[in-house]
Write a protein that holds these residues in place. Structure first.
Motif, mmCIF file in Angstrom:
data_model
loop_
_atom_site.group_PDB
_atom_site.id
_atom_site.type_symbol
_atom_site.label_atom_id
_atom_site.label_comp_id
_atom_site.label_asym_id
_atom_site.label_seq_id
_atom_site.Cartn_x
_atom_site.Cartn_y
_atom_site.Cartn_z
ATOM 1 N N LYS A 36 3.280 4.596 -0.282
ATOM 2 C CA LYS A 36 2.783 3.219 -0.450
ATOM 3 C C LYS A 36 1.896 3.246 -1.685
ATOM 4 C CE LYS A 36 -0.401 1.506 2.358
ATOM 5 N NZ LYS A 36 -1.043 0.870 3.536
ATOM 6 N N THR A 37 2.406 2.679 -2.764
ATOM 7 C CA THR A 37 1.672 2.691 -4.020
ATOM 8 C C THR A 37 1.820 1.322 -4.673
ATOM 9 O OG1 THR A 37 1.395 3.919 -6.112
ATOM 10 C CG2 THR A 37 3.650 3.704 -5.276
ATOM 11 N N VAL A 38 1.559 1.237 -5.972
ATOM 12 C CA VAL A 38 1.701 -0.032 -6.683
ATOM 13 C C VAL A 38 2.679 0.142 -7.839
ATOM 14 C CG1 VAL A 38 -0.570 -0.939 -6.085
ATOM 15 C CG2 VAL A 38 -0.312 0.454 -8.159
ATOM 16 N N ASN A 39 3.239 -0.972 -8.253
ATOM 17 C CA ASN A 39 4.081 -1.005 -9.445
ATOM 18 C C ASN A 39 3.217 -0.589 -10.637
ATOM 19 O OD1 ASN A 39 5.588 -1.717 -11.701
ATOM 20 N ND2 ASN A 39 6.238 -3.687 -10.863
ATOM 21 N N GLN A 40 3.563 0.499 -11.271
ATOM 22 C CA GLN A 40 2.720 1.021 -12.348
ATOM 23 C C GLN A 40 2.673 0.100 -13.564
ATOM 24 O OE1 GLN A 40 3.833 5.115 -13.128
ATOM 25 N NE2 GLN A 40 3.728 5.647 -10.952
ATOM 26 N N ASP A 41 3.628 -0.830 -13.651
ATOM 27 C CA ASP A 41 3.637 -1.790 -14.750
ATOM 28 C C ASP A 41 3.025 -3.137 -14.358
ATOM 29 O OD1 ASP A 41 5.040 0.084 -16.375
ATOM 30 O OD2 ASP A 41 6.892 -0.471 -15.337
ATOM 31 N N ASP A 42 2.657 -3.277 -13.085
ATOM 32 C CA ASP A 42 2.079 -4.524 -12.582
ATOM 33 C C ASP A 42 1.258 -4.157 -11.344
ATOM 34 O OD1 ASP A 42 1.413 -6.991 -11.595
ATOM 35 O OD2 ASP A 42 3.465 -7.730 -11.390
ATOM 36 N N ILE A 43 0.017 -3.771 -11.562
ATOM 37 C CA ILE A 43 -0.772 -3.144 -10.494
ATOM 38 C C ILE A 43 -1.195 -4.105 -9.386
ATOM 39 C CG2 ILE A 43 -1.592 -1.270 -11.969
ATOM 40 C CD1 ILE A 43 -4.249 -2.779 -12.267
ATOM 41 N N ARG A 256 6.391 8.762 -14.187
ATOM 42 C CA ARG A 256 6.005 8.006 -12.994
ATOM 43 C C ARG A 256 5.214 8.867 -12.004
ATOM 44 N NH1 ARG A 256 6.050 2.976 -14.770
ATOM 45 N NH2 ARG A 256 8.122 2.092 -15.159
ATOM 46 N N PHE A 257 4.825 10.042 -12.396
ATOM 47 C CA PHE A 257 4.074 11.008 -11.601
ATOM 48 C C PHE A 257 4.954 11.660 -10.536
ATOM 49 C CE2 PHE A 257 0.992 12.180 -8.147
ATOM 50 C CZ PHE A 257 0.417 13.240 -8.824
ATOM 51 N N TYR A 258 5.665 10.882 -9.737
ATOM 52 C CA TYR A 258 6.537 11.423 -8.703
ATOM 53 C C TYR A 258 7.887 11.855 -9.274
ATOM 54 C CZ TYR A 258 2.945 9.069 -6.052
ATOM 55 O OH TYR A 258 1.721 8.646 -5.571
ATOM 56 N N PHE A 259 8.221 11.310 -10.434
ATOM 57 C CA PHE A 259 9.434 11.665 -11.168
ATOM 58 C C PHE A 259 9.304 11.099 -12.580
ATOM 59 C CE2 PHE A 259 10.142 7.905 -8.498
ATOM 60 C CZ PHE A 259 10.441 6.939 -9.448
ATOM 61 N N GLU A 260 10.160 11.560 -13.475
ATOM 62 C CA GLU A 260 10.234 10.971 -14.808
ATOM 63 C C GLU A 260 11.388 9.981 -14.837
ATOM 64 O OE1 GLU A 260 9.090 13.753 -18.296
ATOM 65 O OE2 GLU A 260 10.116 15.023 -16.821
ATOM 66 N N PHE A 298 -3.496 8.507 -13.393
ATOM 67 C CA PHE A 298 -3.951 7.602 -14.449
ATOM 68 C C PHE A 298 -4.409 6.247 -13.910
ATOM 69 C CE2 PHE A 298 0.414 6.100 -14.162
ATOM 70 C CZ PHE A 298 0.350 4.757 -14.520
ATOM 71 N N LEU A 299 -4.042 5.930 -12.649
ATOM 72 C CA LEU A 299 -4.494 4.674 -12.037
ATOM 73 C C LEU A 299 -5.674 4.874 -11.089
ATOM 74 C CD1 LEU A 299 -1.197 2.717 -11.204
ATOM 75 C CD2 LEU A 299 -2.858 2.246 -13.015
ATOM 76 N N GLU A 305 -10.424 -1.830 -8.137
ATOM 77 C CA GLU A 305 -9.827 -3.073 -8.644
ATOM 78 C C GLU A 305 -8.490 -3.344 -7.965
ATOM 79 O OE1 GLU A 305 -7.646 -4.607 -12.762
ATOM 80 O OE2 GLU A 305 -8.983 -2.858 -12.820
ATOM 81 N N ILE A 306 -7.666 -2.313 -7.835
ATOM 82 C CA ILE A 306 -6.340 -2.472 -7.236
ATOM 83 C C ILE A 306 -6.448 -2.844 -5.763
ATOM 84 C CG2 ILE A 306 -4.253 -1.212 -6.568
ATOM 85 C CD1 ILE A 306 -4.569 0.363 -9.220
ATOM 86 N N GLU A 307 -7.302 -2.154 -5.029
ATOM 87 C CA GLU A 307 -7.436 -2.429 -3.599
ATOM 88 C C GLU A 307 -7.978 -3.824 -3.331
ATOM 89 O OE1 GLU A 307 -9.735 0.849 -2.121
ATOM 90 O OE2 GLU A 307 -7.935 2.034 -1.677
ATOM 91 N N ALA A 308 -8.695 -4.385 -4.305
ATOM 92 C CA ALA A 308 -9.205 -5.751 -4.151
ATOM 93 C C ALA A 308 -8.117 -6.794 -4.374
ATOM 94 C CB ALA A 308 -10.354 -5.982 -5.137
ATOM 95 N N GLN A 309 -7.013 -6.388 -5.023
ATOM 96 C CA GLN A 309 -5.965 -7.350 -5.378
ATOM 97 C C GLN A 309 -4.768 -7.321 -4.440
ATOM 98 O OE1 GLN A 309 -5.144 -7.965 -9.720
ATOM 99 N NE2 GLN A 309 -6.468 -6.180 -9.975
ATOM 100 N N VAL A 310 -4.374 -6.121 -3.969
ATOM 101 C CA VAL A 310 -3.194 -6.060 -3.102
ATOM 102 C C VAL A 310 -3.580 -6.412 -1.666
ATOM 103 C CG1 VAL A 310 -1.978 -4.391 -4.524
ATOM 104 C CG2 VAL A 310 -3.510 -3.571 -2.728
ATOM 105 N N ARG A 311 -2.646 -7.031 -0.948
ATOM 106 C CA ARG A 311 -2.889 -7.411 0.436
ATOM 107 C C ARG A 311 -2.779 -6.173 1.318
ATOM 108 N NH1 ARG A 311 1.072 -10.766 -1.389
ATOM 109 N NH2 ARG A 311 2.618 -9.897 0.038
ATOM 110 N N PRO A 312 -3.842 -5.808 2.038
ATOM 111 C CA PRO A 312 -3.771 -4.599 2.862
ATOM 112 C C PRO A 312 -2.823 -4.776 4.040
ATOM 113 C CG PRO A 312 -5.803 -5.785 3.283
ATOM 114 C CD PRO A 312 -5.146 -6.498 2.147
ATOM 115 N N PHE A 313 -2.098 -3.722 4.384
ATOM 116 C CA PHE A 313 -1.339 -3.714 5.629
ATOM 117 C C PHE A 313 -1.302 -2.278 6.150
ATOM 118 C CE2 PHE A 313 1.883 -2.885 2.478
ATOM 119 C CZ PHE A 313 2.902 -2.161 3.091
ATOM 120 N N ASP A 314 -1.326 -2.168 7.469
ATOM 121 C CA ASP A 314 -1.504 -0.876 8.129
ATOM 122 C C ASP A 314 -0.171 -0.131 8.222
ATOM 123 O OD1 ASP A 314 -2.451 1.266 9.545
ATOM 124 O OD2 ASP A 314 -2.573 0.203 11.465
ATOM 125 N N THR A 315 -0.134 1.075 7.679
ATOM 126 C CA THR A 315 1.059 1.909 7.768
ATOM 127 C C THR A 315 0.767 3.245 8.460
ATOM 128 O OG1 THR A 315 0.624 2.728 5.528
ATOM 129 C CG2 THR A 315 2.125 0.863 5.735
#
Length: 320
Positions: A36-43, A256-260, A298-299, A305-315
């Protein structure tokens, strides 16, 4: 060195509700959320990855949850359906009963290129199908989710053939064979089956011709792009050089950190090439994959900042 494609890496689509989508993929389909991460081009946008038990390349379906995006419009010149592999024909029957239990819209069991398939849709209209690996040969599947809700003898364990529908059928088929080195194994007037690498369900493209429908429009319920597997950094560098030789516009290699990753378009279709590693267990332990918001290094300085913008949901699942 060879730079042949190894098979499907991942498919990325768009959802209108990351939380509902998570429940559908885990509770109904029995696929594991491995990141569960964010779009690296649109955080501001979640990027969720559903895969096999360990997040192996060739098993993951990923989603963007763009805030305020409109619903997509079905049509031609699009990636029109994503497949998931199950071990055998019996598993198709098991999932059909499961879809009836969970009120999932689905078709009847059919045969496609010699394999049993079952089409179904998510609530937002995203189109999928299950495909049986009975009598299948080629690229190995992944590992069923060991703690998932579907018996491991029947559970989804990888990506199957990706379906692409275009008006420029012959030109696209030529690109897949001449540029990407795929082999045509079935060829009819308006549909072709192509494969790469070791072949089989985990390494195939179903190409369909449709020059009468309106063009598809991107939005939730539609696929954003497909990615094909390459072995490692050296291979993706060679592909970048190949793109330049063919004068194909491309993104350049993106870490992309997890892959190129390396992106280009064939007409309307966005194609990514991705390395098999490093993988999804580089920053989280196996036991709690996907339970927290994971950010590449890098993020990480922007976490607050990111956690304040994305809607939290429990996983969280490890304590259940």
């Amino acid at each position: 060195m060879t730079i042949e494609l190894l098979g499907l890496h991942h498919v990325t689509a768009m959802t209108d509700d990351a939380s509902r989508n998570y429940k559908f993929f885990t509770d109904v389909l029995g696929m594991r959320l491995v990141k569960k991460t964010v779009n690296q081009d649109d955080i501001q946008t979640y990027h969720t990855f559903f895969a096999d038990d360990e997040g192996n390349a060739g098993t993951d379906m990923t989603f963007f949850d763009f805030p305020g995006q409109p619903q997509g419009i079905r049509g031609t010149n699009s990636i029109s359906r994503t497949s998931f592999r199950v071990p055998n024909d019996e598993a198709i029957e098991v999932y059909k009963k499961r879809f009836e239990e969970f009120d999932v819209e689905h078709g009847e069991i059919e045969t496609l290129f010699g394999h049993k398939v079952l089409t179904f849709e998510e609530e937002d209209g995203q189109r999928f199908q299950l495909i049986s690996d009975e009598n299948n040969e080629g690229v190995s599947a992944g590992i069923p989710w060991q703690n998932g809700p579907v018996d491991t003898k029947h559970a989804i364990y990888g990506l199957g053939p990706i379906e692409i529908t275009v008006t420029y059928f012959d030109e696209f088929k030529e690109a897949l064979t001449e540029i990407y080195g795929m082999t045509v194994i079935k060829d009819e007037s308006e549909v072709a089956l192509l494969e790469m690498g070791e072949g089989g369900n985990g390494a195939q493209v179903i190409l369909r011709k449709d020059d009468t429908s309106r063009p598809a429009m991107q939005g939730y319920g539609e696929v954003h792009h497909v990615s094909f597997r390459v072995k490692d950094h050296d291979a993706i560098v060679k592909w970048h050089e190949k793109y330049k030789t063919h004068r194909m516009g491309n993104s350049g290699i993106v870490d992309r950190f997890y892959f190129e990753a390396l992106y280009t378009r064939i007409g309307h279709i966005l194609i990514e090439l991705s390395t098999d590693g490093p993988g999804f267990m580089t920053d989280e332990p196996y036991e709690t994959l996907g339970e927290s918001l994971a950010l590449p290094p890098f993020l990480e300085p922007k976490r607050e900042e990111i956690e304040a913008q994305v809607r939290p949901f429990d996983t969280t699942r490890s304590d259940k």
